[in-house]
Design a protein around this motif. Structure first.
Motif, short mmCIF file in Angstrom:
data_model
loop_
_atom_site.label_atom_id
_atom_site.label_comp_id
_atom_site.label_asym_id
_atom_site.label_seq_id
_atom_site.Cartn_x
_atom_site.Cartn_y
_atom_site.Cartn_z
N ALA A 1 34.80 26.96 24.02
CA ALA A 1 36.00 26.36 23.43
C ALA A 1 37.24 27.02 24.02
N SER A 2 37.19 28.34 24.18
CA SER A 2 38.36 29.04 24.73
C SER A 2 38.64 28.58 26.15
N LEU A 3 37.59 28.52 26.96
CA LEU A 3 37.79 28.12 28.35
C LEU A 3 38.28 26.67 28.42
N SER A 4 37.69 25.80 27.59
CA SER A 4 38.13 24.40 27.59
C SER A 4 39.57 24.30 27.09
N PHE A 5 39.91 25.15 26.15
CA PHE A 5 41.27 25.18 25.63
C PHE A 5 42.25 25.52 26.74
N LEU A 6 41.79 26.39 27.64
CA LEU A 6 42.63 26.77 28.77
C LEU A 6 42.56 25.74 29.89
N GLY A 7 41.75 24.69 29.66
CA GLY A 7 41.65 23.65 30.66
C GLY A 7 40.66 23.95 31.75
N LEU A 8 39.83 24.97 31.53
CA LEU A 8 38.88 25.37 32.57
C LEU A 8 37.48 24.84 32.32
N LEU B 1 27.89 28.88 33.87
CA LEU B 1 27.55 29.95 34.81
C LEU B 1 28.33 31.21 34.50
N ALA B 2 29.65 31.03 34.32
CA ALA B 2 30.53 32.18 34.11
C ALA B 2 30.17 32.93 32.84
N ILE B 3 29.88 32.17 31.78
CA ILE B 3 29.51 32.83 30.52
C ILE B 3 28.14 33.49 30.67
N GLY B 4 27.24 32.73 31.31
CA GLY B 4 25.87 33.24 31.48
C GLY B 4 25.82 34.57 32.21
N VAL B 5 26.66 34.70 33.24
CA VAL B 5 26.68 35.94 34.01
C VAL B 5 26.93 37.14 33.11
N PHE C 1 33.20 44.95 33.38
CA PHE C 1 34.32 44.01 33.57
C PHE C 1 34.73 43.40 32.24
N PRO C 2 36.02 43.13 32.06
CA PRO C 2 36.42 42.39 30.85
C PRO C 2 35.92 40.95 30.98
N ALA C 3 34.98 40.59 30.12
CA ALA C 3 34.20 39.38 30.31
C ALA C 3 35.05 38.11 30.41
N LEU C 4 35.92 37.90 29.42
CA LEU C 4 36.62 36.63 29.38
C LEU C 4 37.55 36.46 30.58
N VAL C 5 38.24 37.56 30.92
CA VAL C 5 39.16 37.51 32.06
C VAL C 5 38.41 37.13 33.33
N LEU C 6 37.26 37.78 33.50
CA LEU C 6 36.51 37.51 34.72
C LEU C 6 35.94 36.09 34.72
N ALA C 7 35.54 35.64 33.51
CA ALA C 7 35.03 34.28 33.40
C ALA C 7 36.12 33.30 33.83
N ILE C 8 37.34 33.59 33.40
CA ILE C 8 38.47 32.72 33.78
C ILE C 8 38.64 32.70 35.29
N VAL C 9 38.61 33.90 35.86
CA VAL C 9 38.77 33.98 37.32
C VAL C 9 37.63 33.23 38.02
N LEU C 10 36.41 33.47 37.55
CA LEU C 10 35.24 32.84 38.15
C LEU C 10 35.36 31.32 38.13
#
Lengths: 643, 370
Positions: A220-227, A151-155, A129-138
């Motif tokens: 940082a990326s996820l927080s930047f996206l507000g997630l 959790l999402a990154i850890g997976v 799976f494309p990691a970052l995309v899936l992390a965002i979805v998760l």
């Protein structure tokens, strides 16, 4: 841990790491960032959410060292609290992933078979799976929060770590010490915990360190996206997001969190590299020597001594005079080869024999300046080949000598063969490299040479890996000899071969030497091989030549106690049921070479004066063809009756 | 004179003393797996139909080139590998398919010394911890008793207790190999497989280790299965020698007789190929230089596995596996020449350049330059 543990490899690795300045600075920086984050509550001058602690969009001032943001909040305070979140997320996520991945990887790697198959296919699926995309979805599904971010990154970390642990475990499982424990009957659990786990920790530590930086960026990326971090939590990513909204009003707001992220990630990577250097190598790192050219042993003969000025023997093809070689070690340069002189006549086979640590390979390789690692340097001596000093040649001239006038064969034939070319092609390529001939002529000559070494034309178009070890060595000999050199340097060319194949290769070398008038410098530890192939022998011990004589002379009446001991220790020269003669102790390391006779501490005939002063290589009974480096060479009675 | 016996499982010579280890018709094959589903593509027989006995206090040397199956044989003897056919008897008990519990006793009684002393010690532990491991696993000794035993062991192999505190990286190959022997002997085994115990050591160090091995045997009466590729070493250290080629024992007998008067053509070739450290013998010693290397083990030759390289092969050798023949001096040799040999000289398949079996003075020497 026992008090002696300080001398262990782990302690040594730590010492190496501590000596490396840049990673230590990076580590100090990370410690400072972490401590600052932990103590943010004490250190920060303002609450991170104290709105209008100062005027909005204010630049640096005495009250607000890094200025204020859109809501007038103190940027420095937010940065400190952000460090807490960023470091916490990185460390917890990596630690959590390790806790899950270590046992999984260990079990998969150590037990193998079914468990491994199933586990690894699951991990493969996760990794596809494309990691970052899936992390965002998760995170979007689970709801934005720091915990879910972790959790999402850890997976996605688990499969990476798992694969690494498994790969290492697979490798360690094949180590002889694990085999040894199995043959003892040690339970698997003990083997895994005592032998496998500690030995795969170093690469895991390196990987985990660089992953910390990666996680920091991901958070940082996820927080930047507000997630990721949600108010009232601050993280550097969240600060970036806020700054981004006001990029047109005050772009400088991006600076503080941006620089913090960049520096921290950089520091993680530098520490990771430092750990890799410290843990990954057994010895000290090999740094390029000053004065060393690419692919050439360094030569630095400022103080020429010990016979380096002696003239070459006019009748000889190769005359080595007063050769001295130093290695760089962490404790300074160490002389490993000293005052080595010998001659090879045209068409003669000279055996260079010695145990490991005697300097025989170092000597033979440095003649063509092929010795690169460990960082080595010729500090004295000459190597006259056909009248020219090889050690004084330019890179270009030496390139012409290599291959065309002097060929080299190594213990591992694949050292001189390219796996991706057919044997015929690579022999032909060597011809075209050195001689201005057409492709067809080159192939013709290559086929002829291959025929000489016993490779039939129908096998010439095979790839090296399709050959057995003996056939590979034949091909390597063809590569070395195709341009018609006058000298072949053969470094343990038969050591890796079976005896029946060794016999074939020795026959071949003898035959080629006679047919082509080829001189051979044959380096080996095996006296039996020497007896079969050499005309004359040079015996080396602890970096010096101790005896030189014709092969008959040496085997019948050795004059140096070391040569004598070597011959006596051979099982096939020892009568049935008798003890094999041994030399007590071991070859001293180069750093412990004394001024006098280096064998003295192990020699039954030694007297006190032997170790005191240098001993010259002298003609035995006035015979310059039989040189011995022993004070007692003339009076010693070496009993040869036990033959 | 020789008398032929049945070609199938040969009976082991019984000489009063009971065998410590007995292998009877032991074979071991490995599956070669390939492809995504790891399907079995072919099978390699690493050891086939081997029968050997080892008595207490005796050294049985196994010589052969790489790929001859000698290491696999050692592992089957220790029951680290399960035989795919045949019987492994230890002390008269059949342990061929022993379960976990029974193997545990065997692990205590049977030990192994490895080829590379550097890699057979965990680099991160002081060597004493590794030498101690068998004591932890197999004995109930307390820490004090263990220390005493470790002291005895280091004495036995000519080192001092101080060496136990060191890490593998701080010791020489010879010292480590002696500690490897100490580890193997820690739980007082009755037999030890020595897998190339000195081949990674220097000549002068090899002698130290071999002498230590012999002293230990005299003192403790352990049986050794000595696996090595160097026949000179094996001759020096063994009571009996077994010669392996492509998984089969081609000749086995008293070390001295096998070495001085080899009966199997492969044994002759192998021994003649070993360089002898005597320049006077060069050119005078009969030398048989075999062509090529051993064939692909996944497709062993028909009949006698040695026949494609054998300078004395008969026509029958390509078709029929040779029977095991027991010679007058108690050797067992698997070769047609012993039953059909010199009398059927005309039936040779190779050309006349090969040395005849009986007239050894005319034995061909290898092609020699100059």
């Amino acid at each position: 841990m026992s008090p002696r543990a300080t001398a262990g490899p782990t302690a040594a690795a730590l010492r190496r790491f501590r000596r490396d300045r840049v990673p230590m600075i990076a580590l100090a920086f990370l410690v400072v960032v972490t401590v600052a984050g932990v103590l943010a509550g004490v250190l920060a001058p303002f609450e991170p959410f104290a709105q209008l602690a100062g005027p909005p969009f204010d630049g640096p001032s005495a009250a607000h060292l890094l200025g204020t943001d859109d809501l007038g909040r103190d940027v420095l305070s937010r940065l400190l609290y952000g460090a807490r979140v960023s470091m916490e997320v990185s460390i917890l996520t990596v630690a959590g992933a390790l806790v899950v991945a270590l046992p999984l990887g260990l079990v998969a790697g150590y037990s193998g078979r079914r468990v491994d198959q199933v586990l690894m296919r699951v991990m493969d699926a996760l990794m596809s799976f494309p990691a970052l995309v899936l992390a965002i979805v998760l995170v979007a599904v689970l709801g934005p929060s720091l915990t879910n971010t972790m959790l999402a990154i850890g997976v996605f970390l688990v499969p990476t770590f798992c694969r690494l642990v498994r790969g290492q475990a697979l490798a360690v499982r094949e180590e002889a010490y694990v085999d040894a424990s199995r043959s003892i009957g040690t339970p698997d659990r003990t083997i895994i915990l005592r032998h496998v786990l500690p030995n795969l920790l170093s690469p895991m530590i390196v990987q985990a360190t660089t992953t910390l930086g990666m996680v920091l960026i991901a958070e940082a990326s996820l927080s930047f996206l507000g997630l990721g971090a949600q108010p009232p939590q601050v993280s550097w990513g969240a600060m970036l997001r806020q700054a981004y909204e006001f990029i047109l009003v005050d772009p400088s707001l991006m600076l503080a969190p941006g620089i913090a992220i960049a520096l921290t990630v950089f520091a993680f990577n530098v520490v990771g590299d430092g750990l890799l250097d410290a843990l990954g190598r057994l010895g000290p790192g090999t740094r390029r020597r000053k004065g060393a050219q690419l692919g050439l042993t360094a030569v630095d003969r400022r103080q020429d001594d010990a016979g380096g000025g002696d003239p070459p023997d006019p009748g000889s093809l190769l005359s080595v005079r007063g050769l001295r070689i130093e290695f760089d070690t962490p404790t300074g340069p160490v002389t490993v080869v000293q005052d080595v002189s010998f001659d090879i006549a045209r068409g003669e086979t000279l055996g260079l024999v010695g145990e490991s640590g005697s300097g025989k390979t170092v000597t033979s390789l440095s003649v063509l300046r092929l010795l690169l690692a460990p960082a080595a340097r010729v500090t004295a001596g000459r190597a006259f080949f056909d009248g020219r000093d090889l050690l004084g040649l330019s890179r270009e001239s030496l390139q012409q000598v290599r291959g065309r006038e002097i060929g080299v064969v190594f213990q591992d034939p694949m050292a001189s063969l390219t796996p991706s070319l057919t044997v015929l092609d690579q022999v032909a390529e060597v011809v075209r490299w050195h001689q201005d001939v057409s492709r067809a002529t080159a192939r013709e000559r290559a086929l002829e040479m291959l025929g000489l070494v016993g490779i039939a034309p129908e096998r010439a178009s095979s790839y090296p890996h399709e050959f057995s070890g003996g056939m590979q060595q034949r091909a390597a000999i063809a590569v070395a000899l195709v341009c018609g050199p006058k000298l072949l340097i053969a470094d343990e060319p038969t050591t890796a071969l079976d005896v029946t194949v060794q016999a074939q290769i020795l026959d071949l070398l003898r035959d080629l030497s006679a047919r082509l008038g080829l001189a051979v410098l044959f380096v080996t530890h095996d006296l039996g091989v020497i007896a079969e192939i050499a005309d004359r022998v040079v015996v080396m011990y602890a970096g010096q030549v101790v005896e030189t004589a014709s092969v008959r002379r040496l085997f019948h009446s050795p004059r140096h106690p070391y040569a004598d001991a070597l011959l006596r220790s051979m099982p096939d020269r020892t009568p049935w049921g008798e003890d094999l003669a041994t030399l007590p102790g071991r070859v001293p390391p180069p750093s412990a070479f004394g001024p006098g006779c280096r064998l003295a501490p192990r020699c039954a005939h030694a007297e006190d004066v032997c170790s005191a002063q240098p001993i010259d290589l002298r003609g035995h009974a006035g015979d310059d063809d039989h040189l011995v480096r022993c004070r007692r060479a003339e009076d010693l009675v070496l009993d040869r009756s036990a033959r | 004179m020789t008398k032929p016996t049945t070609p199938t499982t040969p009976t082991t010579p019984t000489t009063g003393e009971a065998a410590l280890l007995e292998l009877q018709g032991v074979s071991r094959t490995f599956a070669v797996r390939d492809g995504f589903l790891r399907r079995v593509r072919s099978r390699v027989s690493a050891v086939s139909d081997v029968s050997l006995t080892l008595r207490a206090g005796e050294t049985l040397g196994v010589v052969g080139e790489s790929g001859s199956g000698k290491s696999t044989l050692g592992r089957v003897a220790l029951r680290l590998l399960e035989p795919t056919a045949g019987v492994v008897r230890y002390d008269g008990r059949d342990v061929s398919h022993a379960g976990r519990a029974e193997r545990r006793t065997l692990r205590r009684d049977a030990q192994m010394v490895f080829q590379n002393p550097y890699s057979s010690f965990n680099p991160l532990l002081p060597v004493g911890r590794s030498v101690e491991e068998p004591l932890e696993v197999h004995t109930e000794l307390g820490p004090g008793e263990r220390r005493t035993r470790l002291g005895e062991l280091t004495d036995l192999v000519g080192l001092s207790a101080e060496h136990l505190e060191r890490y593998p990286g701080e010791l020489s190959g010879g010292q480590l190999q002696r500690l490897g022997i100490a580890r193997a002997l820690a739980a007082r085994p009755r037999f030890v497989v020595l897998d190339e115990p000195v081949s990674s050591l220097d000549v002068s160090t090899q002698a130290q280790v071999i002498n230590v091995l012999r002293d230990v045997q005299r003192e403790l009466g352990v049986g050794y299965l000595l696996i090595a590729h160097n026949p000179a070493l094996v001759r020096h250290a063994s009571n009996r020698i077994a010669v392996m080629y492509m998984g089969e024992i081609v000749e086995v007998g008293e070390a001295r007789t096998v070495y001085d008067d080899p009966r199997h053509p492969y044994t002759r070739a192998l021994l003649s190929a070993v360089p002898v450290a005597d320049p006077d013998l060069i050119g005078r010693r009969p030398r048989i230089v075999l062509s090529g290397g051993p064939p692909d083990p996944t497709h062993p030759p028909s009949g006698c596995r040695f026949h494609p390289r054998c300078p004395e092969a008969l026509e029958v050798c390509a078709r029929v596996s040779p029977p095991v023949t027991t010679t007058a001096d108690g050797r067992r040799v698997s070769c047609h020449l012993l039953t059909l040999g010199p009398a059927t000289e005309q039936a040779r398949v190779s050309d006349g350049a090969v040395p005849p079996l009986v007239d050894r003075s005319r034995a061909a020497s290898g092609p020699r330059g100059a």
